[in-house]
Design a protein around this motif. Structure first.
Motif, short mmCIF file in Angstrom:
data_model
loop_
_atom_site.label_atom_id
_atom_site.label_comp_id
_atom_site.label_asym_id
_atom_site.label_seq_id
_atom_site.Cartn_x
_atom_site.Cartn_y
_atom_site.Cartn_z
N GLN A 2 90.24 68.95 17.29
CA GLN A 2 91.57 69.55 17.42
C GLN A 2 92.59 68.45 17.63
OE1 GLN A 2 91.21 72.46 20.62
NE2 GLN A 2 90.93 74.07 19.10
N VAL A 22 97.44 64.16 20.30
CA VAL A 22 96.29 64.16 21.20
C VAL A 22 95.08 64.74 20.48
CG1 VAL A 22 95.36 64.96 23.38
CG2 VAL A 22 97.78 64.33 23.21
N SER A 24 90.96 65.85 20.35
CA SER A 24 89.85 66.33 21.18
C SER A 24 88.72 66.85 20.30
CB SER A 24 90.31 67.44 22.13
OG SER A 24 90.77 68.56 21.41
N GLY A 25 87.53 66.87 20.85
CA GLY A 25 86.41 67.49 20.18
C GLY A 25 85.35 66.53 19.67
N PHE A 28 87.04 59.96 19.26
CA PHE A 28 88.31 59.60 18.63
C PHE A 28 88.23 58.24 17.94
CE2 PHE A 28 92.63 59.60 17.69
CZ PHE A 28 93.27 58.49 18.19
N LYS A 76 92.64 58.85 23.67
CA LYS A 76 92.38 59.73 22.53
C LYS A 76 93.69 60.23 21.93
CE LYS A 76 87.86 61.37 24.11
NZ LYS A 76 87.02 62.58 24.34
N THR A 77 94.61 59.31 21.76
CA THR A 77 95.95 59.69 21.30
C THR A 77 96.45 58.71 20.25
OG1 THR A 77 96.44 60.66 23.46
CG2 THR A 77 98.31 60.19 22.03
#
Length: 125
Positions: A2, A22, A24-25, A28, A76-77
């Motif tokens: 996501q 951002v 996620s999941g 990254f 993670k961005t």
């Protein structure tokens, strides 16, 4: 996977904005990240991309020299810093990611499997 994009807004020409994406999941650091934009009535176009290592970056000619793409794997961005904004930068900005491309900067929207929801940037002249 996501992606959540944010940071858009209404600004004056010459101002700056920093967009964030951002992730996620999944892991990254294995995903290359790109930004695309879509203005009203126009097709989605490539803006910038960054490889998994963070050193290889790629820009569209329209934003080169005014924008910087970066990533923070710990957070993670992904980020897109845009300076000296122009009215023609007005668009919805989307972040995209994919695990297939490593440090290559793929500039084709259809190549990315994962997309954020978009964040609107409006630049008034």
């Amino acid at each position: 996977v996501q992606l959540q994009a944010s940071g858009g807004g209404s600004v004056q020409a010459g101002d700056s904005l920093r967009l964030s994406c951002v992730f996620s999941g999944q892991t990254f650091s294995k995903y290359s990240v790109a930004w695309f934009r879509q203005a009203p009535g126009k097709e989605r176009e490539f803006v910038a991309a960054i490889g998994v290592g963070g050193k290889n970056t790629y820009y569209a000619d329209s934003v080169k020299g005014r924008s910087t793409i970066s990533r923070d794997n710990a957070l993670k961005t992904g980020f897109l810093q845009m300076n000296s904004l122009k009215a023609e930068d007005t668009a919805v900005y989307f972040c995209a990611a994919d695990v297939l491309y490593g440090d290559r900067g793929i500039q084709v929207a259809g190549a990315y499997n994962y997309w954020g929801q978009g964040t609107l940037v409006t630049v008034s002249s």
